[in-house]
Scaffold this motif. Sequence first.
Motif, PDB file in Angstrom:
ATOM      1  N   SER A 193      27.178  38.878  58.968  1.00 52.21           N
ATOM      2  CA  SER A 193      27.556  39.056  57.564  1.00 52.21           C
ATOM      3  C   SER A 193      26.934  37.967  56.697  1.00 52.21           C
ATOM      4  CB  SER A 193      29.081  39.028  57.418  1.00 52.21           C
ATOM      5  OG  SER A 193      29.673  40.124  58.089  1.00 52.21           O
TER       6      SER A 193
ATOM      7  N   ILE B 238      38.210  44.063  45.886  1.00 51.95           N
ATOM      8  CA  ILE B 238      38.087  44.656  47.223  1.00 51.95           C
ATOM      9  C   ILE B 238      39.407  44.578  47.968  1.00 51.95           C
ATOM     10  CG2 ILE B 238      37.003  44.329  49.485  1.00 51.95           C
ATOM     11  CD1 ILE B 238      34.436  43.497  47.904  1.00 51.95           C
TER      12      ILE B 238
ATOM     13  N   ILE C 256      31.748  49.643  47.368  1.00 50.36           N
ATOM     14  CA  ILE C 256      32.182  49.363  48.730  1.00 50.36           C
ATOM     15  C   ILE C 256      32.822  50.583  49.371  1.00 50.36           C
ATOM     16  CG2 ILE C 256      34.500  48.488  48.184  1.00 50.36           C
ATOM     17  CD1 ILE C 256      34.027  46.371  50.406  1.00 50.36           C
ATOM     18  N   GLU C 257      33.422  51.453  48.575  1.00 52.15           N
ATOM     19  CA  GLU C 257      34.038  52.654  49.137  1.00 52.15           C
ATOM     20  C   GLU C 257      32.980  53.590  49.710  1.00 52.15           C
ATOM     21  OE1 GLU C 257      37.159  52.844  49.635  1.00 52.15           O
ATOM     22  OE2 GLU C 257      37.683  51.057  48.461  1.00 52.15           O
ATOM     23  N   SER C 258      31.820  53.660  49.066  1.00 52.82           N
ATOM     24  CA  SER C 258      30.722  54.458  49.612  1.00 52.82           C
ATOM     25  C   SER C 258      30.122  53.794  50.844  1.00 52.82           C
ATOM     26  CB  SER C 258      29.642  54.667  48.547  1.00 52.82           C
ATOM     27  OG  SER C 258      30.141  55.435  47.469  1.00 52.82           O
ATOM     28  N   ILE C 259      30.078  52.467  50.853  1.00 50.86           N
ATOM     29  CA  ILE C 259      29.574  51.742  52.018  1.00 50.86           C
ATOM     30  C   ILE C 259      30.468  52.004  53.233  1.00 50.86           C
ATOM     31  CG2 ILE C 259      29.186  49.434  52.985  1.00 50.86           C
ATOM     32  CD1 ILE C 259      28.432  48.549  50.118  1.00 50.86           C
ATOM     33  N   LYS C 260      31.768  52.037  53.012  1.00 51.15           N
ATOM     34  CA  LYS C 260      32.709  52.230  54.119  1.00 51.15           C
ATOM     35  C   LYS C 260      32.775  53.677  54.590  1.00 51.15           C
ATOM     36  CE  LYS C 260      36.289  50.355  52.038  1.00 51.15           C
ATOM     37  NZ  LYS C 260      37.648  49.797  51.800  1.00 51.15           N
ATOM     38  N   ASN C 261      32.263  54.592  53.782  1.00 48.26           N
ATOM     39  CA  ASN C 261      32.336  56.021  54.110  1.00 48.26           C
ATOM     40  C   ASN C 261      30.953  56.658  53.975  1.00 48.26           C
ATOM     41  OD1 ASN C 261      35.438  56.548  54.315  1.00 48.26           O
ATOM     42  ND2 ASN C 261      35.182  55.341  52.450  1.00 48.26           N
TER      43      ASN C 261
END
Length: 285
Positions: A163, A219, A279-284
């Motif tokens: 990371s 976040i 971040i929601e698109s990154i996680k999904n």
Amino acid sequence: MTTQVTVIGLGPMGAQMARTFLKAGYDVTVWNRTAAKADPLVELGAKRAERPTGDLMVISQLDYQAMYDSLDGVDLDGKVLVNLSSDTPAKLREAAAWVAGRGGVLVTAGIMVPPPGIGEPGSFAFYSGPREVLDRHTATLAALGEVVHVGADEGLAMMYYQSQLYVFWSTLTAYMYSAALLGSAGVKAAEIVPFFQGLVGSLAGDGPMGFLKILTEEIDAGVYPGADNSLRMQAVGMEHALHAFRDAGLETSMPAALKELFARTDREGRGAEGLGAVIESIKNP
């Protein structure tokens, strides 16, 4: 406190670790698959091993397969292996089981400085695995830098390490893209660096540009206000930036990927939210 340590793998990182342990007064044994790499360290006082051995083995190799190859047939019963090599978190967890099956304990780690920074002020490494085992060797490992234990999951140190590296790589690569864009207009990098120094400092600060803190709070809360600065605005601006790179005749894979990520988040119905909604698109995926 452990006074003897074996360093396995004598590339730039491993060799510097061995030198740092020697400088700190430890009894250091070294081993490398190419034996000649140990010569300069033997001249400094290290002992050359014919095979990897020692109660505490600090490993720095290309990947975890190298550990398997190096330790094949070696008695690991009661040994502690601290591996600072790079690999995937899943492979680190598999390695912990492999070592445990041979009677040893694996502590995984990722050191967050280049070789010249090992043992210097500001040096630190993430460690994961059994805390009680790490505690027994913390004083020894502290010679390399601050010891930061992040959890019992052996894959967690690598997640922290990767990371941090991703932020490092992507930030500096974004700067190189920016320097190339301005360079296409004849602007020297030395002319723009003060602006980027200010930008990076502001992002980590507490003012209105302190987006590291702002995004962290959003976040963790799962809420991304966008009334004054919506994601849709960012998506349009990113498309304009992409065209600027193309018009300048530059390579565009990174800006194109960022433009598509912003656009996808917008298409998923989050355009009125803030940048943090990405971040929601990154996680999904």
